[in-house]
Design an enzyme around this catalytic site. Structure first.
Site, PDB file in Angstrom:
ATOM      1  N   ARG A 196      15.069   0.183   3.404  1.00 60.38           N
ATOM      2  CA  ARG A 196      14.741   1.023   2.252  1.00 60.38           C
ATOM      3  C   ARG A 196      15.962   1.132   1.341  1.00 60.38           C
ATOM      4  NH1 ARG A 196      12.936   3.673   6.939  1.00 60.38           N
ATOM      5  NH2 ARG A 196      10.671   3.932   7.079  1.00 60.38           N
TER       6      ARG A 196
ATOM      7  N   LYS B 293      15.005   7.278   8.201  1.00 57.31           N
ATOM      8  CA  LYS B 293      14.421   8.602   7.991  1.00 57.31           C
ATOM      9  C   LYS B 293      14.629   9.473   9.224  1.00 57.31           C
ATOM     10  CE  LYS B 293      10.771   7.465   4.667  1.00 57.31           C
ATOM     11  NZ  LYS B 293       9.305   7.485   4.413  1.00 57.31           N
TER      12      LYS B 293
ATOM     13  N   HIS C 240      11.354  -1.547  -3.016  1.00 58.84           N
ATOM     14  CA  HIS C 240      10.224  -1.510  -2.091  1.00 58.84           C
ATOM     15  C   HIS C 240       9.418  -2.805  -2.132  1.00 58.84           C
ATOM     16  CE1 HIS C 240       9.281   1.683   0.646  1.00 58.84           C
ATOM     17  NE2 HIS C 240       8.000   1.415   0.571  1.00 58.84           N
TER      18      HIS C 240
ATOM     19  N   ARG D  87      11.074  -5.000   0.174  1.00 56.42           N
ATOM     20  CA  ARG D  87      10.725  -4.577   1.538  1.00 56.42           C
ATOM     21  C   ARG D  87       9.351  -5.129   1.915  1.00 56.42           C
ATOM     22  NH1 ARG D  87      11.849  -0.589   5.465  1.00 56.42           N
ATOM     23  NH2 ARG D  87      10.140   0.785   6.043  1.00 56.42           N
TER      24      ARG D  87
ATOM     25  N   HIS E  66       9.375   1.805  11.067  1.00 56.65           N
ATOM     26  CA  HIS E  66       8.137   2.584  11.006  1.00 56.65           C
ATOM     27  C   HIS E  66       7.911   3.320  12.327  1.00 56.65           C
ATOM     28  CE1 HIS E  66       6.182  -0.073   7.649  1.00 56.65           C
ATOM     29  NE2 HIS E  66       6.922   0.899   7.164  1.00 56.65           N
TER      30      HIS E  66
ATOM     31  N   TYR F 247       0.383  -4.758   6.117  1.00 61.16           N
ATOM     32  CA  TYR F 247       0.841  -6.095   5.739  1.00 61.16           C
ATOM     33  C   TYR F 247      -0.032  -7.197   6.329  1.00 61.16           C
ATOM     34  CZ  TYR F 247       4.902  -3.483   4.249  1.00 61.16           C
ATOM     35  OH  TYR F 247       5.719  -2.578   3.627  1.00 61.16           O
TER      36      TYR F 247
END
Length: 299
Positions: A148, A172, A245, A248, A271, A280
């Site tokens: 990210r 995150k 993004h 990404r 994730h 995806y």
């Protein structure tokens, strides 16, 4: 307690106990404050007096604003979490948002770049200049790792291990993961670190270990990275939209197209849930169908 005091307590709970990012907390606060304004319009003077009927009226108001389903879902989730916190603190006895179902999110195919488009991007940078070396390193690293933009801007010099070709990423919720990178990214990073970066940091009044710096030698911001990519697009004369993004998405799509398994891509992207990575697979299925329809004699 006033609504303002309750919101302050909730903010502290998100920061300390849930370890949420400042960006996420801002949205939580905005969603709750908007709901408080709505209650004021309904002559309800305190958020703890909210009933299920008030919630239904608020949902009608949101739909009348023609907001995206994703936005409505986020607002409901924010308010549900807030009232769950109030129940935990014995401030309210029930959660008026508990029975509200979240609207189904629209399934959007992630935008990604094809290899020929990427190739044009990789050849527009002037790598004889410090900023050019930095821009090339950013582009190569974002595509090589799928990190990210916020993770990219937080990278420190000590997070890179050239001996085994990995970077330590702080994701995150302060979750860390190791992500490998290839020879192209390695060459671009080494050139930037040992040449361009050394020139750029001479402009700064204080030293920094942040990997990517701006022309003043200070840490590069996420906005700065986006400006860099926009500049590269203009130089390449491509008509596509690009953002960190999109790179990404491109990383994930190309990995799956080349046979990587979903769990590995999930781990590399950071994730928490496999469902976030599964989006995806729609791209790869569409690609397979297009290839079939284009090349099969009886398609």
């Amino acid at each position: 307690m006033t609504t303002k005091e309750l919101l302050q307590s909730f903010t502290e709970y998100l920061q300390i106990e849930r370890n949420y990012s400042a960006y996420t907390i801002v949205y939580y606060n905005q969603d709750i404050e908007e709901f408080v304004l709505f209650l004021g319009q309904q002559s309800i003077d305190h958020i703890t007096k909210t009933t299920y009927v008030d919630v239904r009226l608020y949902l009608t108001e949101l739909y009348n604003q023609k907001l995206a389903r994703k936005t409505v879902a986020r607002k409901i989730s924010s308010l549900r979490s807030f009232f769950k916190f109030l129940m935990r603190e014995d401030i309210v006895h029930d959660n008026p948002f508990a029975l509200v179902s979240l609207p189904k999110k629209q399934t959007r195919i992630p935008q990604f770049l094809y290899e020929d488009e990427l190739d044009k991007l990789f050849h527009v940078t002037d790598t004889t200049t410090p900023l050019g070396q930095r821009n090339q390193a950013i582009l190569e690293l974002l595509y090589a790792t799928g990190i990210r933009v916020s993770e990219c801007c937080k990278l420190q010099l000590g997070d890179i291990d050239f001996s085994i070709g990995t970077i330590l990423v702080n994701g995150k919720g302060n979750k860390q993961r190791y992500v490998p990178f290839g020879s192209f990214a390695s060459d671009a990073l080494e050139l930037y670190i040992h040449n361009g970066r050394e020139e750029l940091v001479k402009q700064a009044s204080t030293s920094t270990n942040t990997l990517f710096v701006n022309f003043r030698g200070n840490p590069l911001t996420t906005r700065g990275v986006r400006l860099v990519l926009n500049e590269l697009i203009e130089k390449s004369s491509l008509s596509v939209h690009i953002s960190p993004h999109v790179l990404r998405h491109t990383f994930a799509t190309h990995m799956l197209n080349e046979g990587a398994d979903l769990r590995t891509v999930q781990e590399l992207l950071g994730h928490n849930h496999l469902s976030s990575t599964q989006v995806y697979t729609h791209v790869t299925k569409d690609r397979l169908k297009n290839v079939y329809m284009t090349h099969h004699p009886r398609a």
